[in-house]
Design a protein around this motif. Structure first.
Motif, PDB file in Angstrom:
ATOM      1  N   GLN A  58       0.853  -1.193   0.000  1.00 17.01           N
ATOM      2  CA  GLN A  58       0.000   0.000   0.000  1.00 17.01           C
ATOM      3  C   GLN A  58       0.888   1.241   0.000  1.00 17.01           C
ATOM      4  N   VAL A  59       0.723   2.050  -0.998  1.00 19.84           N
ATOM      5  CA  VAL A  59       1.504   3.292  -1.107  1.00 19.84           C
ATOM      6  C   VAL A  59       0.522   4.457  -1.054  1.00 19.84           C
ATOM      7  N   LYS A  60       0.786   5.397  -0.148  1.00 22.92           N
ATOM      8  CA  LYS A  60      -0.142   6.515   0.005  1.00 22.92           C
ATOM      9  C   LYS A  60       0.572   7.851  -0.078  1.00 22.92           C
ATOM     10  N   ASP A  61       0.139   8.667  -1.016  1.00 17.56           N
ATOM     11  CA  ASP A  61       0.553  10.066  -1.101  1.00 17.56           C
ATOM     12  C   ASP A  61       2.077  10.243  -1.084  1.00 17.56           C
ATOM     13  N   LEU A  62       2.749   9.438  -1.869  1.00 16.76           N
ATOM     14  CA  LEU A  62       4.217   9.431  -1.862  1.00 16.76           C
ATOM     15  C   LEU A  62       4.783  10.584  -2.695  1.00 16.76           C
ATOM     16  N   THR A  63       5.783  11.252  -2.129  1.00 18.76           N
ATOM     17  CA  THR A  63       6.477  12.299  -2.889  1.00 18.76           C
ATOM     18  C   THR A  63       7.984  12.144  -2.731  1.00 18.76           C
ATOM     19  N   LYS A  64       8.707  12.683  -3.707  1.00 19.04           N
ATOM     20  CA  LYS A  64      10.165  12.759  -3.603  1.00 19.04           C
ATOM     21  C   LYS A  64      10.646  13.930  -4.449  1.00 19.04           C
ATOM     22  N   VAL A  65      11.448  14.770  -3.833  1.00 18.81           N
ATOM     23  CA  VAL A  65      11.987  15.924  -4.556  1.00 18.81           C
ATOM     24  C   VAL A  65      13.463  15.671  -4.838  1.00 18.81           C
ATOM     25  N   TYR A  66      13.864  15.869  -6.099  1.00 16.49           N
ATOM     26  CA  TYR A  66      15.276  15.785  -6.483  1.00 16.49           C
ATOM     27  C   TYR A  66      15.675  17.102  -7.132  1.00 16.49           C
ATOM     28  N   ILE A  73       1.833  10.147  -5.269  1.00 16.43           N
ATOM     29  CA  ILE A  73       1.230   8.958  -5.888  1.00 16.43           C
ATOM     30  C   ILE A  73       0.707   7.998  -4.817  1.00 16.43           C
ATOM     31  N   SER A  74      -0.400   7.334  -5.138  1.00 15.47           N
ATOM     32  CA  SER A  74      -1.000   6.340  -4.250  1.00 15.47           C
ATOM     33  C   SER A  74      -1.440   5.151  -5.090  1.00 15.47           C
ATOM     34  N   PHE A  75      -1.197   3.961  -4.605  1.00 17.53           N
ATOM     35  CA  PHE A  75      -1.683   2.760  -5.276  1.00 17.53           C
ATOM     36  C   PHE A  75      -1.535   1.573  -4.322  1.00 17.53           C
ATOM     37  N   HIS A  76      -2.144   0.465  -4.692  1.00 13.73           N
ATOM     38  CA  HIS A  76      -1.954  -0.751  -3.904  1.00 13.73           C
ATOM     39  C   HIS A  76      -1.689  -1.919  -4.855  1.00 13.73           C
ATOM     40  N   ARG A  82      12.738   2.303  -5.500  1.00 15.65           N
ATOM     41  CA  ARG A  82      13.808   2.443  -4.504  1.00 15.65           C
ATOM     42  C   ARG A  82      13.255   2.902  -3.152  1.00 15.65           C
ATOM     43  N   ILE A  83      12.223   3.727  -3.193  1.00 11.02           N
ATOM     44  CA  ILE A  83      11.589   4.128  -1.932  1.00 11.02           C
ATOM     45  C   ILE A  83      10.887   2.915  -1.320  1.00 11.02           C
ATOM     46  N   MET A  84      10.214   2.145  -2.174  1.00 13.65           N
ATOM     47  CA  MET A  84       9.442   1.005  -1.667  1.00 13.65           C
ATOM     48  C   MET A  84      10.309  -0.070  -1.022  1.00 13.65           C
ATOM     49  N   VAL A  85      11.546  -0.226  -1.510  1.00 15.00           N
ATOM     50  CA  VAL A  85      12.421  -1.256  -0.935  1.00 15.00           C
ATOM     51  C   VAL A  85      13.341  -0.697   0.157  1.00 15.00           C
ATOM     52  N   GLY A  86      13.200   0.581   0.447  1.00 19.29           N
ATOM     53  CA  GLY A  86      13.967   1.152   1.561  1.00 19.29           C
ATOM     54  C   GLY A  86      15.335   1.681   1.186  1.00 19.29           C
ATOM     55  N   LEU A  87      15.628   1.831  -0.107  1.00 19.02           N
ATOM     56  CA  LEU A  87      16.942   2.354  -0.498  1.00 19.02           C
ATOM     57  C   LEU A  87      16.973   3.881  -0.513  1.00 19.02           C
ATOM     58  N   THR A  88      15.820   4.482  -0.759  1.00 19.34           N
ATOM     59  CA  THR A  88      15.735   5.942  -0.835  1.00 19.34           C
ATOM     60  C   THR A  88      14.671   6.424   0.149  1.00 19.34           C
ATOM     61  N   GLN A  89      14.957   7.527   0.791  1.00 20.86           N
ATOM     62  CA  GLN A  89      14.001   8.103   1.740  1.00 20.86           C
ATOM     63  C   GLN A  89      12.951   8.918   0.975  1.00 20.86           C
ATOM     64  N   PRO A  90      11.679   8.722   1.279  1.00 22.61           N
ATOM     65  CA  PRO A  90      10.671   9.546   0.592  1.00 22.61           C
ATOM     66  C   PRO A  90      10.646  10.961   1.163  1.00 22.61           C
ATOM     67  N   GLY A  91      10.112  11.914   0.377  1.00 23.24           N
ATOM     68  CA  GLY A  91       9.903  13.257   0.899  1.00 23.24           C
ATOM     69  C   GLY A  91       8.750  13.246   1.889  1.00 23.24           C
ATOM     70  N   SER A  92       7.659  12.622   1.469  1.00 20.60           N
ATOM     71  CA  SER A  92       6.506  12.425   2.353  1.00 20.60           C
ATOM     72  C   SER A  92       5.715  11.225   1.848  1.00 20.60           C
ATOM     73  N   GLY A  93       4.733  10.815   2.639  1.00 17.02           N
ATOM     74  CA  GLY A  93       3.910   9.669   2.264  1.00 17.02           C
ATOM     75  C   GLY A  93       4.318   8.409   2.989  1.00 17.02           C
ATOM     76  N   THR A  94       3.518   7.346   2.783  1.00 19.72           N
ATOM     77  CA  THR A  94       3.800   6.093   3.480  1.00 19.72           C
ATOM     78  C   THR A  94       3.833   4.917   2.508  1.00 19.72           C
ATOM     79  N   VAL A  95       4.647   3.942   2.858  1.00 17.25           N
ATOM     80  CA  VAL A  95       4.710   2.689   2.095  1.00 17.25           C
ATOM     81  C   VAL A  95       4.580   1.541   3.089  1.00 17.25           C
ATOM     82  N   TRP A  96       3.559   0.733   2.906  1.00 16.07           N
ATOM     83  CA  TRP A  96       3.367  -0.449   3.751  1.00 16.07           C
ATOM     84  C   TRP A  96       3.596  -1.682   2.897  1.00 16.07           C
TER      85      TRP A  96
END
Lengths: 245, 324
Positions: B6-14, B23-26, B48-62
């Protein structure tokens, strides 16, 4: 499974994979051996006084060189990412990496020591303190190597950066002449460097000298360096990895 | 089916740019879920955010009930990642690489060698088991990298551009393998910029562009979005600039795609437009070698959804430094 076991697997893999890397052979193995041979051929009898320093120097160069390889090389080929993907915390990765470098450094230093001791007719007093100095120094130097190399991209950069620290340490840490004979304020710098306590401790164990400070203090300070450098390396390692990945 | 991701409201700024834009999806347990988009769309960043290699800006990944930010070690036990670059240890043999992965992933000691040998067998790598990873061909490296990601029997396998850089045979073998893993119940999350690959492998697809998800659905439902559209394909002996301009000016044509000597016209009024098109072509002196009407493909739907030319999707990323 314990984190120590995982750290051991990392160390075992590093030892097996990287001990034949050219920068490691030249900086971690050849350089210390060349130093020893140069001093031996110049004055075979006089080398006794610098044997503890040469052993400390061997540990310093072999541990820091291996640390530079295991971090920088893996970062460059992308293999460090595999450790970050595995169910390991940063502490375990750092401990595993420093353990591999320490084991390599100890192997080289023990090899040099086993040649020098019978050759020079030396004996080792305080055997367990002697062993602990090797272990604590090896860990401290490896962590120092990691701290230096974690911020650079190429192995040669890590080696160059390491030399900024390693070469001054040769002259500041009592390897070739005592810290007490240095002009002020150089001794202050000496007291801030771990190699000073390695050499002083080894002098206690190998020569009929009292050393600069008592042996137990050398051991305690080296242990303190291990904890300090581990905490500092962990902080920088986490920070750099989060920036780069 | 339960949602295993479950991915909710994920952001990343580069560098000041929003690479991932809320972005949100399941992903359902046991499905093959594809992230489809051109290079630079944000696919790799998301994975990369989902597997824990990169830190998200905001949002959650379960992942399988664990928050990647709070319980990264627990998440990593349940997942395997095949990165875009095959990045096993060049100095270690194929067998030692697998055993090392088994050690790191807490596979019991007595099972490590057996699992490694079974994977070597399954991936037809047995004869290469004593070769260092760096001595293997690109296709073999890819296979070994996938095998390494499976050594701890993960519930979820992440594949980042799995067939990029592979020859046709290796890519086909890999696609079959993904199908086999799905049959075994492994949930697969893959990113790709190959539309046919996404269409043939995925149960559901998320189309991503400029860090935003445009649509999430099954390939059939996505194609249904362009069902009212017909596609007229014409093969010509030559296509002149003048002909192109004339066709672009014609009414009733929604989209024109030209590749080599083929023209694909998207239209809602096929019957009316076909004679006019033939007339224009003949007036320009071009010879029609083939004419065909086609059902809309996922590629057509993708073009409609994103507004991109499908050729954009054919551009591979430059290869990263590393062991390829």
């Amino acid at each position: 499974m314990g984190e120590i076991a995982k750290a051991y697997f990392i160390a075992k893999k590093d030892m097996g994979a990287y001990y034949l890397k050219p920068p490691l052979i030249s900086w971690g193995l050849m350089l210390p051996i060349v130093f020893v041979l140069a001093f031996y051929f110049r004055n075979p009898a006089g080398i006794i006084e610098v044997v503890p320093g040469l052993i400390g120097l061997t540990l310093l160069f072999s541990c820091t060189s291996m640390a530079a390889i295991v971090i920088t090389f893996e970062k460059r080929i992308g293999a460090l990412e595999r450790l970050l993907l595995a169910p390991l915390n940063f502490r375990t990765i750092l401990f595993g990496k420093s353990l591999g470098s320490t084991l390599f450094g100890l192997m080289v230093a023990v090899f040099i020591t086993l040649i020098l001791i019978p050759l020079m007719g030396l004996s080792v007093k305080h055997f367990w303190a002697f062993v602990l100095i090797f272990i604590f120094s090896g860990l401290a130097f490896s962590l120092l190597g990691i701290l230096i190399s974690v911020g650079v991209k190429e192995v040669f950069e890590a080696m160059t950066m390491s030399n900024f620290f390693r070469f001054p340490m040769i002259f500041l840490c009592g390897v070739f002449f005592p810290v007490s004979s240095m002009p002020y304020p150089l001794p202050i710098l000496s007291y801030l460097l771990p190699l000073t306590y390695t050499v002083d401790g080894l002098k206690h164990c190998m020569l009929e000298e009292n050393g600069m400070i008592p042996l137990y203090l050398d051991l305690l300070i080296l242990l303190g360096f291990v904890f300090l450098l581990f905490s500092l390396s962990l902080f920088i390692f986490k920070k750099r990895i989060r920036q780069e990945f | 089916m339960n949602d295993i991701i479950q991915v909710k409201d994920l952001t990343k700024v580069y560098g000041g740019n929003l690479a991932i834009d809320h972005i949100s999806f399941h992903v359902r347990d046991g499905e093959v879920f594809g992230f489809l988009g051109p290079n630079g769309a944000g696919k790799t960043t998301t994975i990369r955010i989902m597997v824990g290699l990169t830190q998200p800006g905001s949002g959650t990944v379960w992942i399988d009930g664990h928050d990647i930010l709070k319980e990264p070690v627990e998440v990593k036990k349940t997942i395997g990642l095949v990165p875009e670059t095959s990045n096993l240890y060049g100095e270690l043999t194929a067998l030692k690489n697998l055993i090392y992965q088994a050690e790191l992933y807490e596979v019991p000691k007595k099972e490590r060698r057996t699992r490694a040998f079974n994977l070597l067998e399954e991936f037809s790598l047995k004869e290469h088991q004593e070769k260092p990873f760096q001595a293997l061909s690109r296709g073999l490296k890819r296979r070994l990298t996938i095998a390494a990601a499976l050594v701890h029997k993960p519930k979820i396998l992440f594949l980042d551009e799995p067939t990029t850089g592979l020859d046709v045979m290796s890519a086909r073998g890999l696609r079959k393998l993904i199908g086999d893993l799905k049959k075994k119940g492994v949930t697969i999350f893959l990113t790709t910029h190959y539309i046919p690959e996404a269409e043939s492998l995925c149960d559901r697809i998320a189309v991503i562009m400029k860090g935003k998800i445009r649509v999430i659905d099954t390939p059939e439902s996505i194609k249904a979005q362009v069902k009212e559209m017909d596609v007229l394909e014409i093969g010509l002996d030559r296509i002149t600039e003048d002909l192109k301009n004339k066709l672009f000016l014609m009414e009733g044509i929604e989209k024109i795609l030209i590749s080599e000597n083929r023209i694909r016209l998207h239209t809602k009024t096929l019957d009316q437009i076909t004679p006019s098109v033939i007339q224009v072509i003949e007036k320009q002196g071009a010879k029609i070698e083939m004419i065909n009407t086609l059902s809309p493909t996922l590629e057509d739907a993708f073009i409609k959804i994103t507004g991109l030319d499908s050729d954009v999707m054919k551009i591979d990323k430059p290869m990263k430094t590393g062991i390829e």
